[in-house]
Design an enzyme around this catalytic site. Sequence first.
Site, PDB file in Angstrom:
ATOM      1  N   LYS A 128      47.062  40.697  39.667  1.00 50.50           N
ATOM      2  CA  LYS A 128      45.773  40.400  40.295  1.00 50.50           C
ATOM      3  C   LYS A 128      45.015  39.359  39.478  1.00 50.50           C
ATOM      4  CE  LYS A 128      45.472  43.668  43.613  1.00 50.50           C
ATOM      5  NZ  LYS A 128      46.938  43.860  43.694  1.00 50.50           N
ATOM      6  N   SER A 188      54.097  44.952  48.073  1.00 49.36           N
ATOM      7  CA  SER A 188      52.782  45.393  47.619  1.00 49.36           C
ATOM      8  C   SER A 188      51.901  44.249  47.160  1.00 49.36           C
ATOM      9  CB  SER A 188      52.954  46.394  46.475  1.00 49.36           C
ATOM     10  OG  SER A 188      53.658  45.779  45.432  1.00 49.36           O
TER      11      SER A 188
END
Length: 211
Positions: free
Chosen positions: A169, A130
């Site tokens: 992120k 992911s």
Amino acid sequence: MKDLSRRQRAILQFIESFLDQNDYPPTIRDIQRDLDISSTSVVDYNLKVLENRNHIRRNRNISRGIELVGRVNHRNVIAIPVIGQIAAGLPIPVPGDLEQADSAETVEVGADFAPNAGRDLFALRVKGHSMIDALINDGDVVVLRQQVTCENGETVAVWLRDEKETTLKRFYLEGERVRLQPANMTMEPIFTPANNVEIQGRLVTVLRSVV
DNA sequence: ACCAAAGAATCTTCACCAAC
DNA sequence: GTTGGTGAAGATTCTTTGGT
């Protein structure tokens, strides 16, 4: 070891004991002097052999660039507990209970990698693909520094309250909302209200397992 | 088993370079 | 000048192979 000549074993042993006594590797001339070798070329030749056979690594750009493969200099290594996994859809353990985290697994990184590291470092194993957008792959270990705030542009592990997801992120606070930017520019950023975001830790380094 | 030839591995000498 | 390192050419030693 059996594939090495007597001289190559002697050189290897000398490098080992030199590293034990000093915190830096020897020079070619150190090896030459100690082993009574008449020329630095002999040392260089044998170091090449040792390098080819994966006993040492050499960095020719710097002086004293000899490094023993598979040997950990414990004086310059920090053991970091791997306290869980990070994957889309799965929460990660709260890194508050570092002490009692029964992390049988630890990863070791050089002190150079994580200057001023203390007990606030923790590691998470990446599960699934992911986060391939952040050049982080399945099985990699990410080392994070525990903190609840960060600067814009830093890569952080964040817990998204509503989505009940953890993601890694780049963090940008834009007024009332937060932009979570993937490393891969072709991928869309995530926009979410600032109060939906809980920073878990800032990315310090990524350890890639090459099997 | 012994020996010689051939080839590979190892070492030496010498010259050179770059950084300090 | 000193230190740390590299490269080429050739010498020496070791290992393998093939013949007897």
